[in-house]
Design an enzyme around this catalytic site. Structure first.
Site, PDB file in Angstrom:
ATOM      1  N   HIS A  18      13.375  29.262  79.680  1.00  0.00           N
ATOM      2  CA  HIS A  18      13.980  30.245  78.780  1.00  0.00           C
ATOM      3  C   HIS A  18      13.119  30.375  77.531  1.00  0.00           C
ATOM      4  O   HIS A  18      12.074  29.724  77.402  1.00  0.00           O
ATOM      5  CB  HIS A  18      15.446  29.930  78.499  1.00  0.00           C
ATOM      6  N   HIS A  21      11.681  27.247  75.718  1.00  0.00           N
ATOM      7  CA  HIS A  21      10.521  26.601  76.348  1.00  0.00           C
ATOM      8  C   HIS A  21       9.261  27.434  76.117  1.00  0.00           C
ATOM      9  O   HIS A  21       8.174  26.907  75.875  1.00  0.00           O
ATOM     10  CB  HIS A  21      10.737  26.437  77.857  1.00  0.00           C
ATOM     11  N   CYS A 126      23.519   9.247  79.154  1.00  0.00           N
ATOM     12  CA  CYS A 126      23.666  10.689  79.394  1.00  0.00           C
ATOM     13  C   CYS A 126      22.556  11.119  80.336  1.00  0.00           C
ATOM     14  O   CYS A 126      21.372  11.000  80.004  1.00  0.00           O
ATOM     15  CB  CYS A 126      23.570  11.497  78.093  1.00  0.00           C
ATOM     16  N   CYS A 129      20.357  14.057  78.952  1.00  0.00           N
ATOM     17  CA  CYS A 129      19.308  13.640  78.003  1.00  0.00           C
ATOM     18  C   CYS A 129      18.371  12.628  78.644  1.00  0.00           C
ATOM     19  O   CYS A 129      17.288  12.394  78.145  1.00  0.00           O
ATOM     20  CB  CYS A 129      19.898  12.948  76.779  1.00  0.00           C
ATOM     21  N   CYS A 143      28.436  12.855  74.557  1.00  0.00           N
ATOM     22  CA  CYS A 143      27.018  13.007  74.221  1.00  0.00           C
ATOM     23  C   CYS A 143      26.891  13.974  73.041  1.00  0.00           C
ATOM     24  O   CYS A 143      27.427  15.081  73.090  1.00  0.00           O
ATOM     25  CB  CYS A 143      26.245  13.554  75.422  1.00  0.00           C
ATOM     26  N   HIS A 146      24.896  17.230  74.560  1.00  0.00           N
ATOM     27  CA  HIS A 146      25.462  18.003  75.671  1.00  0.00           C
ATOM     28  C   HIS A 146      26.989  18.042  75.703  1.00  0.00           C
ATOM     29  O   HIS A 146      27.560  18.757  76.516  1.00  0.00           O
ATOM     30  CB  HIS A 146      24.926  17.464  77.002  1.00  0.00           C
ATOM     31  N   LYS A 292      23.875  28.257  70.371  1.00  0.00           N
ATOM     32  CA  LYS A 292      22.941  27.336  71.011  1.00  0.00           C
ATOM     33  C   LYS A 292      22.632  27.841  72.432  1.00  0.00           C
ATOM     34  O   LYS A 292      23.523  28.323  73.125  1.00  0.00           O
ATOM     35  CB  LYS A 292      23.602  25.959  71.085  1.00  0.00           C
ATOM     36  N   LYS A 295      22.903  26.432  79.512  1.00  0.00           N
ATOM     37  CA  LYS A 295      23.144  26.938  80.852  1.00  0.00           C
ATOM     38  C   LYS A 295      24.592  27.413  80.962  1.00  0.00           C
ATOM     39  O   LYS A 295      24.887  28.476  81.493  1.00  0.00           O
ATOM     40  CB  LYS A 295      22.890  25.786  81.841  1.00  0.00           C
TER      41      LYS A 295
HETATM   42  N1  MSP Z   1      11.281  16.665  80.130  1.00  0.00           N
HETATM   43  C1  MSP Z   1      11.540  16.427  78.757  1.00  0.00           C
HETATM   44  C2  MSP Z   1      10.228  16.360  77.973  1.00  0.00           C
HETATM   45  C3  MSP Z   1       9.265  15.312  78.434  1.00  0.00           C
HETATM   46  S1  MSP Z   1       7.782  15.344  77.548  1.00  0.00           S
HETATM   47  C4  MSP Z   1       6.998  13.963  77.990  1.00  0.00           C
HETATM   48  C5  MSP Z   1      12.373  17.578  78.187  1.00  0.00           C
HETATM   49  N2  MSP Z   1      12.321  18.723  78.849  1.00  0.00           N
HETATM   50  S2  MSP Z   1      13.125  20.055  78.504  1.00  0.00           S
HETATM   51  O1  MSP Z   1      12.953  20.926  79.632  1.00  0.00           O
HETATM   52  O2  MSP Z   1      14.458  19.750  78.096  1.00  0.00           O
HETATM   53  O3  MSP Z   1      12.297  20.760  77.351  1.00  0.00           O
HETATM   54  C6  MSP Z   1      12.395  20.328  76.051  1.00  0.00           C
HETATM   55  C7  MSP Z   1      11.501  21.146  75.134  1.00  0.00           C
HETATM   56  O4  MSP Z   1      11.665  22.566  75.337  1.00  0.00           O
HETATM   57  C8  MSP Z   1      11.895  20.948  73.692  1.00  0.00           C
HETATM   58  O5  MSP Z   1      11.411  19.761  73.155  1.00  0.00           O
HETATM   59  C9  MSP Z   1      11.286  22.175  73.047  1.00  0.00           C
HETATM   60  O6  MSP Z   1       9.904  22.017  72.925  1.00  0.00           O
HETATM   61  C10 MSP Z   1      11.595  23.251  74.095  1.00  0.00           C
HETATM   62  N3  MSP Z   1      12.912  23.860  73.850  1.00  0.00           N
HETATM   63  C11 MSP Z   1      13.975  23.847  74.690  1.00  0.00           C
HETATM   64  N4  MSP Z   1      14.989  24.583  74.155  1.00  0.00           N
HETATM   65  C12 MSP Z   1      14.608  25.057  72.955  1.00  0.00           C
HETATM   66  C13 MSP Z   1      15.175  25.919  71.992  1.00  0.00           C
HETATM   67  N5  MSP Z   1      16.384  26.420  72.130  1.00  0.00           N
HETATM   68  N6  MSP Z   1      14.414  26.247  70.908  1.00  0.00           N
HETATM   69  C14 MSP Z   1      13.133  25.785  70.748  1.00  0.00           C
HETATM   70  N7  MSP Z   1      12.568  24.971  71.616  1.00  0.00           N
HETATM   71  C15 MSP Z   1      13.298  24.524  72.697  1.00  0.00           C
HETATM   72  O7  MSP Z   1      13.007  17.364  77.168  1.00  0.00           O
END
Ligand code: MSP
Length: 475
Positions: A18, A21, A126, A129, A143, A146, A292, A295
């Site tokens: 999304h 990411h 969790c 997380c 959590c 979440h 926020k 999903k």
């Molecule tokens: N798999 C772990 C990371 C491991 S790194 C060794 C993880 N993955 S995640 O799919 O949850 O992605 C997390 C990252 O996505 C966040 O740290 C951030 O960089 C980005 N974001 C996810 N949602 C976000 C927002 N709503 N806003 C900004 N960045 C966000 O955690």
């Protein structure tokens, strides 16, 4: 020649990408492009974190074999980054054999250093997380992130002596302000370490999916321990020339995962006798129309849909200019449309259109080669500070100067009565546009390429269509 090794988090594959990411990954792309343009040797790493229990559950939910599911999802993530024009050098998957080898090698080094011991873990976990929580960290017994009920886990685990590394971590962090940025995150991590670190459990007895401990095949390595190591795998470890890239220059992460990156990860490396990464910069979180992204609320914005409507460069511009990198912000369609019309269609698109049309019509496409007046020296520091909005404001200030000059000089009138002056004016504008464009390129690569083609052509011609067709703001 300087090297620049930049990474993004590796993303969980239980869902598709999304806008949040895309935010971190686009930021890494801008930095990678900037450093390449400067002549640095660049490596940009992104990928997928596949050894989580979430993967197993999502595969089950989708009615697929885990392997097939991971292959399909990793492909989808990679295709999304390709569609957004992101120039990663490697897309790493934690199920790849070289990563498994690197993880086992590093954990063995930590074990050999005497920093892993066996114990019993009992606590609340969790699975979203992938971390344990203490009672006092919960919100209404759930959590804090979440808002789900946690699972009570008690099992034989291996522990990592994280508590041993507090002082060394603090010293590193305090000695160099770049180690953790921005300042708020630096302060947060320092305060956390100063409260005292506890050892952490780094293996799971009751799990099938994942990478096995080399010294106890009955246990699977804790997914974060495995995932963090991807950054070292991506540098070529354990080949001895991995230091060509390692230590990484910059880990871009979201603020949700700084403790993993600024505490656990450097401690693991110190234990393994490897230098920690030079810098971690944490971005804030995007909400969508104030909510926020999640999903369950179904408000996740697909970056591909935005690209289809506005184009890749507009998405990049909006995300990076809207809020200072590091702060939280809100993704709003309305703001995107306004920024698109004002800053891209008007300030930039119109400028290019007007100047190229005037040159084509009045000078038969020919201008004099003159030196640009533009000086954008501040961009280098802005990039070092990961202050994209500062760099973009500086660029837009230069564009405004050119637009104002057009209003003052009224070249359409010069065209009628002073063709000499007109040529001087347009040649200068074209040189300035090209110089601004060079700085614009890492941010808006597709647009910058078009602008470059227009103004460096032997005979300058108007593109015949605007670079950014206007949107209906009332929509
Ligand atoms: N798999 C772990 C990371 C491991 S790194 C060794 C993880 N993955 S995640 O799919 O949850 O992605 C997390 C990252 O996505 C966040 O740290 C951030 O960089 C980005 N974001 C996810 N949602 C976000 C927002 N709503 N806003 C900004 N960045 C966000 O955690």
């Amino acid at each position: 020649m300087n090297k620049f090794y930049v990474t993004t988090p590796i993303y969980y594959i239980n869902d598709k990408p999304h806008i949040g990411h895309a935010y971190t990954t686009i930021a890494a792309d801008v930095l990678a492009r900037y450093h390449r343009q400067k002549g640095d040797k660049v490596r940009f790493l992104t990928g997928t974190d596949e050894n989580s229990r979430k993967t197993v559950e999502a595969a089950k939910e989708a009615g697929k074999e885990i392997k097939q599911y991971t292959d399909e999802m990793a492909k989808q993530w990679q295709e999304t980054w390709d569609a957004l024009g992101l120039t990663y050098d490697r897309f790493i998957r934690t199920t790849e054999p070289d990563h498994v080898k690197a993880v086992q090698d590093i954990i063995q080094r930590i074990y050999d250093a005497g920093d892993i011991y066996k114990g019993v873990y009992e606590g609340l976990y969790c699975f979203r997380c992938e971390q344990f929580y203490k009672e006092d960290e919960l919100v209404e017994g759930k959590c804090p992130i979440h808002k789900v009920k946690l699972e009570h886990i008690k099992e034989d685990n291996y522990f990592f002596k994280l508590s041993k590394y507090g002082d060394e971590l603090l010293k590193r962090i305090k000695d160099d302000p770049d180690v953790i940025r921005p300042q708020a995150r630096h302060n947060e991590v320092v305060a956390f370490i100063e409260r005292g670190l506890e050892d952490i459990s780094v293996s799971r007895a009751s799990q099938e999916w994942g990478i096995r401990l080399p010294f106890d095949q009955s246990q699977v390595i804790y997914v974060w321990f495995d995932a963090l190591i991807n950054y070292v795998t991506g540098s070529g470890y354990p080949d001895k020339d991995y230091t060509e890239w390692w230590p990484a220059d910059l880990h871009l992460v979201g603020k949700d995962i700084i403790k993993f990156h600024c505490i656990i990860w450097p401690a693991m490396l110190l234990s393994a006798g490897i230098e920690p990464a030079k810098s971690v910069f944490a971005n804030g979180f995007f909400t969508v129309d104030g909510e926020k992204i999640s999903k369950s609320s179904g408000n996740a914005i697909d970056p591909i849909a935005i690209r289809d409507e506005y184009g890749n460069d507009a998405l990049r511009y909006y995300l990076l200019s809207e809020i200072p990198y590091g702060n939280d912000g809100d993704f709003s369609h309305e703001r995107l449309a306004i920024r698109y019309d004002t800053n891209l269609a008007n300030n930039l698109g119109n400028l290019v259109q007007r100047i190229s049309t005037l040159i084509e019509r009045n000078l038969d496409g020919e201008i004099d080669q003159v030196k640009s007046r533009v000086k954008l020296d501040q961009i280098e520091k802005a990039i070092h500070d990961v202050a994209f909005h500062t760099a973009l404001s500086a660029i837009w200030a230069e564009l405004s100067k050119l637009n104002e000059e057009i209003e003052q000089q009224k070249p359409w009138e010069l065209a009628k009565n002073d063709s000499e002056k007109l040529k001087v004016f347009l040649s200068q504008q074209a040189a300035d546009i090209l110089e601004i464009n060079r700085e614009l390129k890492p941010f808006l690569p597709e647009t910058a390429e078009k602008i470059q083609a227009i103004f460096s052509a032997e005979k300058i011609e108007s593109p015949g269509h605007t670079l950014f067709p206007r949107k209906d703001l009332a929509k």
